[in-house]
Write a protein that holds these residues in place. Sequence first.
Motif, mmCIF file in Angstrom:
data_model
loop_
_atom_site.group_PDB
_atom_site.id
_atom_site.type_symbol
_atom_site.label_atom_id
_atom_site.label_comp_id
_atom_site.label_asym_id
_atom_site.label_seq_id
_atom_site.Cartn_x
_atom_site.Cartn_y
_atom_site.Cartn_z
ATOM 1 N N GLU A 572 0.830 -1.205 0.000
ATOM 2 C CA GLU A 572 0.000 0.000 0.000
ATOM 3 C C GLU A 572 0.872 1.265 0.000
ATOM 4 O O GLU A 572 0.577 2.246 -0.685
ATOM 5 C CB GLU A 572 -0.923 -0.004 1.215
ATOM 6 N N GLU A 573 1.940 1.213 0.809
ATOM 7 C CA GLU A 573 2.845 2.354 0.851
ATOM 8 C C GLU A 573 3.517 2.569 -0.506
ATOM 9 O O GLU A 573 3.703 3.702 -0.961
ATOM 10 C CB GLU A 573 3.904 2.116 1.930
ATOM 11 N N LYS A 574 3.872 1.471 -1.138
ATOM 12 C CA LYS A 574 4.500 1.550 -2.453
ATOM 13 C C LYS A 574 3.547 2.162 -3.472
ATOM 14 O O LYS A 574 3.952 3.006 -4.280
ATOM 15 C CB LYS A 574 4.935 0.159 -2.892
ATOM 16 N N ARG A 575 2.291 1.739 -3.429
ATOM 17 C CA ARG A 575 1.315 2.314 -4.367
ATOM 18 C C ARG A 575 1.129 3.807 -4.098
ATOM 19 O O ARG A 575 0.995 4.599 -5.041
ATOM 20 C CB ARG A 575 -0.023 1.571 -4.226
ATOM 21 N N ARG A 576 1.130 4.201 -2.831
ATOM 22 C CA ARG A 576 0.955 5.615 -2.497
ATOM 23 C C ARG A 576 2.109 6.457 -3.028
ATOM 24 O O ARG A 576 1.904 7.514 -3.631
ATOM 25 C CB ARG A 576 0.859 5.776 -0.977
#
Length: 631
Positions: A572-576
Amino acid sequence: MSDKKRGLEKSLFSAGGLVLILVILIFVNIIFAHANLRWDTTEDKLYSLSEGTRKILSELKEDVTIKVFYSKDNVNTPVHIKTYAGRILDFLSEYEHYSNGKVAVEIYNPKPDSEEEDWAVKYGIGGISLPTGEKIYFGLVVMAADQEETIKTLDPTREEHLEYDITRLISRVQSPKKHKVGIISPIPVFGQPQMAFNMQNQGQGQEPWMFVTELKKTYDVEEISMSSDEISDDIDLLILLHPRDAGESLEYAVDQYVLKGGNVVVFADPLSISDATGPQQQPKGSSLDKLFSAWGVSMERGKILVDFDYSTKLRTQNNQVEDNPLWISAQGESFNKEEITTAKLESMLLPMAGVIKKADDNAFEYTSLLKSSKNSSLTESFRVRFGAGHLRRDFKATVEAYDLAVRLRGKFKTAFPDGKPEAEKEDAKDSSDEKEDTAHLTEGEKNAVIIIVADADMLSDSYYMSRQNFLGFNISRVFNDNLNFLLNTTEMLTGSEELVGIRSRGTFERPFIRVQELERKAQARWLSREQELVRKVDETNRKLREFEQKKDKSQKFIMSEEQEAEIQKFQEEKRRINKELKEVRRNLRADIEALGTKVKVVNIALMPLFVSLGGISYALYRRKKSLRIEN
């Protein structure tokens, strides 16, 4: 009768007025034909003579004749040559005007089998073969007394150097004496024999490096061996290019040359790409630690500059284009604009450069000529092989602008206070030469100038020029100021300062500085985000390893809930972060497009609008004036 008389007077008055206007126009044309009225509105005054040229013209001792051979009547002459020829002929008239009669320009049209063609061939001006089989001539010769210098072909790609090329020839024909430049380098910059080239397959091939060829046009260039133990007093300037493995005897010779007042240019390099002598051999570094210490500077071995503001776009082995911060494309603020050698330089390329640091006890005049940006730092040379991506991971800017080229001036002290190196002393004893010891200098007799550059590869042909074939002629196109820097420096240190302000007098290509600045700012933001993502990847991998170590052997291939939650959090952090990166890129494109729109509006719509408003205002003024007269 009175009406007829008035009509006749009116007709005579109108005819007389027309004749008077015609006479005035003729006289005005005659006056302006002999007047040299020019208004150069370009930022760098590209179409006007520089102060250096005007000074040289004002001090001419011998009359100069410039003979231009141009096949102007040939209908098959390419359009770009015709256009360029017009600009050259117009530009040469400036030389006539500012020389007070000392320079005369003669134009010849060498038609086939004509006497003018014979003269062109005699002066070495080669004809350019056209696809039609015809030959056109486009060159010039500068003559004074018994001296003559020729430009065989006026190359349109060298238009920004036109004034320098012509003024240099005018200076050359004033005096037959050439300054002498000595070059010391372990790299075969003077070229190699065919057999040596085939066996070793190294260097620049058979041909000398371009900077050697260019220096030979103006100077008497001498190759000095790396094993030399003395520098001749008739050397006006000494150039050391990548002096790796320099012995003490050579360093001592350079030391004594400087103390006698000799000027030196040193191109040292922490990792020279051009010095790789074979596919299995690694690039080597060079420095003159002992001499540098005596001169009050240092260049740390094995340390290479990383600069993300002046990075260069390179194609990787995967055929991807990336910004490589190890290849420094210096530009703009990196140049010292107060120094004559760098004031008008615009760009230089230094691959794998080092940095020069001033010693705390430096007592000499120290001037920085070229600096890195503040978004830079130093890295170990072995990290070069890991690529730009690896460098970004641990990059931390030192907020310090490093010196890439410096100038030192003063009366230097010897780096050999105990006299000659022991090996040289033994040689002196064997030859019964007692004068050598008494000639040893410990302090400078005269002021000397030393210029040190923390890169040697910049003088390799491929880093500042490209070659192409034009109508059977090999034409070299210079795309940055690497060569200009060397030529500026050489001319300054050999006493021809007037020419320095001529060569780098601007470019006919104007880059979009605002666009480049937007790209640099966006790149800095991308870099911080990328580093944040890499740190999170490393942190997550570390936690996964810790989880793996806590497992029993039976749970080796089983993923715990804690691991799944951590991985999900990371994804999720990577997508953000990827979304934020896309947003930055989108904003960058929007800013560039907005800037482009403004430029188009100004160039396409704004100027015609001003002209239209001016025309309408003038028409309204005329109309109001006519109404007042009628009333």
